[in-house]
Design an enzyme around this catalytic site. Structure first.
Site, PDB file in Angstrom:
ATOM      1  CG  LEU A 109      -1.772   1.257   1.456  1.00  0.00           C
ATOM      2  CD1 LEU A 109      -2.779   1.419   0.326  1.00  0.00           C
ATOM      3  CD2 LEU A 109      -2.499   1.165   2.803  1.00  0.00           C
ATOM      4  CB  ILE A 140       4.314   1.174   3.976  1.00  0.00           C
ATOM      5  CG1 ILE A 140       3.428   0.607   5.109  1.00  0.00           C
ATOM      6  CG2 ILE A 140       3.900   2.591   3.614  1.00  0.00           C
ATOM      7  CD1 ILE A 140       1.958   0.428   4.750  1.00  0.00           C
ATOM      8  CE  LYS A 141       4.258   0.468  -4.828  1.00  0.00           C
ATOM      9  NZ  LYS A 141       3.413   0.163  -6.014  1.00  0.00           N
ATOM     10  CB  ILE A 142       8.666   4.901   0.886  1.00  0.00           C
ATOM     11  CG1 ILE A 142       7.910   4.760   2.216  1.00  0.00           C
ATOM     12  CG2 ILE A 142       9.449   6.204   0.851  1.00  0.00           C
ATOM     13  CD1 ILE A 142       8.799   4.774   3.446  1.00  0.00           C
TER      14      ILE A 142
END
Length: 368
Positions: A109, A140-142
């Protein structure tokens, strides 16, 4: 040995992931079928994917109507929907995740792309979304921007599994590997557990050719390198991965239980019809990698993929191909820097469009 080319990718050490999410995938049982029959091992999402899912179906109408009536903003409505879908997907993948001791079954996400150039805001949102999803197999996408590097280290040190997205250049990938090492070293030194911690570095592929090929067309492509820059760039990234994840620094971390940050090939659908529809999949099969495939490419590979580890042939050719590119007057560093900026802007535009779509849908639903 299976006859399904997708499942054979896994036998060669590459994890096929699905670059798509929609609620119906989980509810219909299709996601479970993809896992059980096609060897699917993970899933990615981004604002563009959610925009298509929400605008293109009525599956979310009840949620939009309910949350809007409760006074929620479009941003809050979207987050509620996205978190629910990612939780649901994580739950479907959970048996695979448990069976493989956390190696597979991961679902990503993304933080809001509008904060991609703000380290503190990205760090805070990643931590918050990790807690909201509350699943060990979430990531978690950064975005791998300059500002994202500090957020990547901070979140890994906090125990947040991270998918670094929007990588185009070897230089930035070098910095991302350093950010990964820094973050996990801080966690190890603090005596905190790392057994659940996972990370991938998403290197975008076909978009490079999408930018380079028109430039080659203008100069006549004297060395015949049209359609080769993207794969050569990715091959050099894999070569760097193998170097950095076999040195003494990595060995120390590995001995403490840290898991490798795998390269993930993103943007592997074929945009130019002159190339095979599985062109970017076949060339980049390699151990300890992920390939996240949009549905059409996933289906195409299942139909006529021919899995073999070919990446070392590409690594052998890459220096000459990249030298020829430079000789033609094309500055790959400039191209990849532009792609990073455009990638962030594109996702930000999709995010704004998504919120506008939710607002319009909420208004239409309230009127009926």
């Amino acid at each position: 040995m299976t006859n399904n080319p997708l499942a054979r990718l896994a036998e060669l050490g590459q994890s096929p992931w699905y670059d798509f999410i929609t609620r119906d995938l989980m509810k219909s049982g299709e996601l479970k079928r993809l896992i059980d029959e096609d060897g699917l091992q993970g899933m990615t999402s981004n604002p563009t994917i959610f925009e298509k899912a929400i605008a293109g179906s009525s599956h979310y109408d009840d949620d939009i109507r309910r949350l809007s009536a409760a006074g929620q903003t479009p941003q809050a409505i979207f987050e509620s929907i996205a978190v629910a879908d990612v939780r649901s997907a994580c739950d479907v993948f959970r048996p695979l995740y448990d069976r493989t001791e956390g190696e597979h079954g991961l679902v990503s996400l993304e933080v809001s792309p509008g904060i991609a150039n703000n380290t503190e805001a990205t760090t805070n949102e990643a931590r918050r979304l990790w807690k909201e999803v509350n699943r060990p197999n979430a990531m978690i996408k950064i975005p791998g921007t300059q500002a994202g590097l500090g957020a990547i280290s901070a979140c890994l040190a906090d125990g947040v599994s991270i998918n670094v997205t929007l990588l185009f250049s070897l230089q930035r990938y070098t910095e991302v590997i350093e950010a990964f090492f820094t973050g996990v070293e801080q966690r190890v030194e603090a005596g905190k557990p790392v057994d659940h911690l996972r990370s991938v570095a998403s290197f975008f592929v076909s978009r490079v050719d999408g930018k380079v090929d028109p430039l080659l067309d203008k100069v006549g492509d004297p060395d015949g390198i049209r359609g080769k820059a993207a794969i050569a760039n990715a091959c050099m990234a894999y070569s760097l991965f193998e170097q950095r994840f076999s040195d003494a620094r990595w060995s120390r971390l590995q001995s403490r239980g840290v898991k490798v940050q795998r390269p993930l090939w993103a943007s592997t659908s074929t945009k130019d019809k002159r190339y095979s529809d599985i062109y970017y999949v076949e060339a980049l099969i390699a151990k300890n990698t992920v390939n996240t495939l949009p549905p059409a490419t996933f289906d195409a590979y299942k139909d006529h993929g021919n899995p073999m580890i070919r990446i070392y042939e590409g690594i052998t050719r890459a220096p000459a191909e990249l030298a020829a590119l430079a000789k033609s007057g094309i500055d790959l560093a400039k191209v990849t820097a532009e792609l990073e900026v455009e990638g962030v802007a594109s996702f930000a535009k999709s995010y704004e469009s998504l919120l506008a779509g939710i607002e319009a849908k909420a208004g239409a639903l309230a009127a009926h």
